[in-house]
Motif scaffolding. Sequence first.
Motif, mmCIF file in Angstrom:
data_model
loop_
_atom_site.group_PDB
_atom_site.id
_atom_site.type_symbol
_atom_site.label_atom_id
_atom_site.label_comp_id
_atom_site.label_asym_id
_atom_site.label_seq_id
_atom_site.Cartn_x
_atom_site.Cartn_y
_atom_site.Cartn_z
ATOM 1 N N ALA A 77 0.828 -1.209 0.000
ATOM 2 C CA ALA A 77 0.000 0.000 0.000
ATOM 3 C C ALA A 77 0.862 1.259 0.000
ATOM 4 O O ALA A 77 0.597 2.207 -0.750
ATOM 5 C CB ALA A 77 -0.931 -0.003 1.217
ATOM 6 N N VAL A 78 1.892 1.287 0.828
ATOM 7 C CA VAL A 78 2.735 2.492 0.880
ATOM 8 C C VAL A 78 3.605 2.591 -0.366
ATOM 9 O O VAL A 78 3.929 3.694 -0.822
ATOM 10 C CB VAL A 78 3.577 2.513 2.175
ATOM 11 C CG1 VAL A 78 4.718 1.521 2.132
ATOM 12 C CG2 VAL A 78 4.103 3.916 2.452
ATOM 13 N N PHE A 79 3.971 1.447 -0.969
ATOM 14 C CA PHE A 79 4.681 1.508 -2.252
ATOM 15 C C PHE A 79 3.764 2.055 -3.348
ATOM 16 O O PHE A 79 4.233 2.477 -4.408
ATOM 17 C CB PHE A 79 5.203 0.121 -2.650
ATOM 18 C CG PHE A 79 6.599 -0.166 -2.181
ATOM 19 C CD1 PHE A 79 7.665 0.597 -2.612
ATOM 20 C CD2 PHE A 79 6.853 -1.204 -1.299
ATOM 21 C CE1 PHE A 79 8.963 0.341 -2.193
ATOM 22 C CE2 PHE A 79 8.143 -1.471 -0.860
ATOM 23 C CZ PHE A 79 9.204 -0.690 -1.306
ATOM 24 N N GLY A 80 2.462 2.050 -3.081
ATOM 25 C CA GLY A 80 1.518 2.616 -4.038
ATOM 26 C C GLY A 80 1.533 4.129 -4.063
ATOM 27 O O GLY A 80 1.069 4.735 -5.034
ATOM 28 N N VAL A 81 2.047 4.769 -3.008
ATOM 29 C CA VAL A 81 2.116 6.233 -2.992
ATOM 30 C C VAL A 81 3.539 6.742 -3.166
ATOM 31 O O VAL A 81 3.750 7.922 -3.415
ATOM 32 C CB VAL A 81 1.497 6.819 -1.700
ATOM 33 C CG1 VAL A 81 0.014 6.532 -1.644
ATOM 34 C CG2 VAL A 81 2.195 6.282 -0.459
ATOM 35 N N THR A 82 4.526 5.868 -3.004
ATOM 36 C CA THR A 82 5.915 6.240 -3.261
ATOM 37 C C THR A 82 6.724 4.991 -3.587
ATOM 38 O O THR A 82 6.471 3.920 -3.029
ATOM 39 C CB THR A 82 6.548 6.946 -2.043
ATOM 40 O OG1 THR A 82 7.927 7.241 -2.333
ATOM 41 C CG2 THR A 82 6.482 6.080 -0.796
ATOM 42 N N SER A 83 7.681 5.135 -4.476
ATOM 43 C CA SER A 83 8.546 3.997 -4.825
ATOM 44 C C SER A 83 9.913 4.128 -4.162
ATOM 45 O O SER A 83 10.819 3.353 -4.462
ATOM 46 C CB SER A 83 8.703 3.901 -6.345
ATOM 47 O OG SER A 83 9.268 5.101 -6.864
ATOM 48 N N GLU A 84 10.050 5.110 -3.273
ATOM 49 C CA GLU A 84 11.333 5.361 -2.616
ATOM 50 C C GLU A 84 11.429 4.551 -1.317
ATOM 51 O O GLU A 84 10.653 4.779 -0.385
ATOM 52 C CB GLU A 84 11.498 6.852 -2.298
ATOM 53 C CG GLU A 84 11.482 7.757 -3.511
ATOM 54 C CD GLU A 84 12.680 7.524 -4.417
ATOM 55 O OE1 GLU A 84 13.691 6.965 -3.938
ATOM 56 O OE2 GLU A 84 12.606 7.902 -5.599
ATOM 57 N N PRO A 85 12.380 3.601 -1.225
ATOM 58 C CA PRO A 85 12.512 2.768 -0.024
ATOM 59 C C PRO A 85 12.697 3.577 1.259
ATOM 60 O O PRO A 85 12.172 3.207 2.312
ATOM 61 C CB PRO A 85 13.758 1.913 -0.319
ATOM 62 C CG PRO A 85 13.845 1.879 -1.808
ATOM 63 C CD PRO A 85 13.344 3.209 -2.269
ATOM 64 N N TYR A 86 13.436 4.698 1.174
ATOM 65 C CA TYR A 86 13.664 5.517 2.376
ATOM 66 C C TYR A 86 12.344 6.069 2.900
ATOM 67 O O TYR A 86 12.068 6.034 4.108
ATOM 68 C CB TYR A 86 14.625 6.663 2.054
ATOM 69 C CG TYR A 86 14.903 7.569 3.234
ATOM 70 C CD1 TYR A 86 15.830 7.196 4.212
ATOM 71 C CD2 TYR A 86 14.250 8.788 3.374
ATOM 72 C CE1 TYR A 86 16.088 8.027 5.303
ATOM 73 C CE2 TYR A 86 14.499 9.619 4.451
ATOM 74 C CZ TYR A 86 15.426 9.234 5.412
ATOM 75 O OH TYR A 86 15.666 10.050 6.500
ATOM 76 N N ILE A 87 11.506 6.578 1.997
ATOM 77 C CA ILE A 87 10.217 7.140 2.407
ATOM 78 C C ILE A 87 9.316 6.040 2.957
ATOM 79 O O ILE A 87 8.619 6.232 3.959
ATOM 80 C CB ILE A 87 9.539 7.872 1.228
ATOM 81 C CG1 ILE A 87 10.396 9.049 0.780
ATOM 82 C CG2 ILE A 87 8.141 8.352 1.620
ATOM 83 C CD1 ILE A 87 9.858 9.784 -0.441
ATOM 84 N N VAL A 136 -5.611 -0.008 -7.548
ATOM 85 C CA VAL A 136 -5.890 0.498 -8.903
ATOM 86 C C VAL A 136 -4.780 1.455 -9.340
ATOM 87 O O VAL A 136 -4.348 1.431 -10.502
ATOM 88 C CB VAL A 136 -7.262 1.206 -8.935
ATOM 89 C CG1 VAL A 136 -7.465 1.926 -10.270
ATOM 90 C CG2 VAL A 136 -8.390 0.200 -8.703
ATOM 91 N N LYS A 137 -4.317 2.290 -8.409
ATOM 92 C CA LYS A 137 -3.234 3.233 -8.713
ATOM 93 C C LYS A 137 -1.979 2.495 -9.176
ATOM 94 O O LYS A 137 -1.319 2.892 -10.137
ATOM 95 C CB LYS A 137 -2.927 4.073 -7.468
ATOM 96 C CG LYS A 137 -1.851 5.140 -7.662
ATOM 97 C CD LYS A 137 -1.679 5.932 -6.362
ATOM 98 C CE LYS A 137 -0.698 7.091 -6.547
ATOM 99 N NZ LYS A 137 0.674 6.671 -6.769
ATOM 100 N N LEU A 138 -1.631 1.394 -8.490
ATOM 101 C CA LEU A 138 -0.456 0.604 -8.862
ATOM 102 C C LEU A 138 -0.622 -0.039 -10.242
ATOM 103 O O LEU A 138 0.322 -0.076 -11.042
ATOM 104 C CB LEU A 138 -0.197 -0.470 -7.802
ATOM 105 C CG LEU A 138 0.469 -0.004 -6.514
ATOM 106 C CD1 LEU A 138 0.438 -1.119 -5.475
ATOM 107 C CD2 LEU A 138 1.898 0.434 -6.766
ATOM 108 N N ILE A 139 -1.815 -0.550 -10.513
ATOM 109 C CA ILE A 139 -2.071 -1.175 -11.815
ATOM 110 C C ILE A 139 -1.978 -0.141 -12.942
ATOM 111 O O ILE A 139 -1.416 -0.405 -14.006
ATOM 112 C CB ILE A 139 -3.456 -1.866 -11.813
ATOM 113 C CG1 ILE A 139 -3.432 -3.059 -10.841
ATOM 114 C CG2 ILE A 139 -3.830 -2.327 -13.219
ATOM 115 C CD1 ILE A 139 -4.784 -3.709 -10.643
#
Length: 336
Positions: free
Chosen positions: A216-226, A268-271
């Motif tokens: 879910a959080v990777f759905g709003v950012t792809s940055e591992p640090y964030i 849906v955002k990720l897709i």
Amino acid sequence: MLEITPLAWIVTIAVIVGLLAFDLIYAALRPHQVGFKEATAWSIFYIAIAIAFGFVFMAFAGGDFGAQYFAGYIVEKSLSVDNLFVFVIIMATFAVPQAHQHKALTFGIIIALVLRAIFIVLGATLLNAFAFMFLLFGLLLIFTAVQLFRHRDEEPEVQDNALVKLTKRVIPVTEEYDGGKLFTRIDGKKLATPLFVALIAIGSTDLLFALDSIPAVFGVTSEPYIVFVANAFALLGLRALFFLVKGLLDRLVYLSIGLAIILAFIGVKLILHWAHGIWDGVPTVSTNISLIVIGVVLAITTVASLIKSKNDPEAKAKPGSLKATSHSHDQADHTA
């Protein structure tokens, strides 16, 4: 792409470990029942730290990455409230004494952070190596959302947790607590206390929560640090939030529905993100829109829940389950 120096990682992890160590030492030195005022003060403290970090991070990394952090933090914070439901059930199931619930929660949060750090590294590696992982993560979140909605009025059966069963099978467990000890000796034999089993239940349950919260959080950012700091700051305040709202959780009757909608939206955002990489014409969802949607859903869910609980005092919230419990199966069989 966000560039984080090794020094920034070290300082960030040191701050988080320091806060956890302080929490754990405080719980060990002063085992006591946490009151409303103390829980409120700690909750404000951890939320203030998370917000302050967000503004400092935004000043250094820029507004876009700052917005991603706040979106990730809000997602993780909202999902962590569902964790609290399960923590309440675990504390009641194992009859954890009030004075030692603080310690159990702190240990549980440490276990959760370690497990999620592993998931974050794996998730980031997979997303960087295979673009189709965005599709798989999106489908996983939509499936989770559907299951959570279908079983929104159920409670997970803590005693049926596989790790809890394995622990009891492998390690002898006493029926009695021995203060805040995880192990005790009876007639010369070393036995685990129910507090140890409660910790296993908390840690393993959070492992299941990580299966939806990390994607879910990777759905709003792809940055591992964030992803890491959003998870860490959301979990750090979880212990205080537990004592602050455990008496109010019953009133959040529509929380599971709200979380299901949020998970489906992020899925849906990720897709769409995956599809956009193949077909340029496919639209994507910006971080700002994600923030608005998540905020609106949480606001409507909270207000609707409070209105429902006021008009119908008998209505009680449930954490929801990702599968039908045996209790519900028994009811279905009885009805048939």
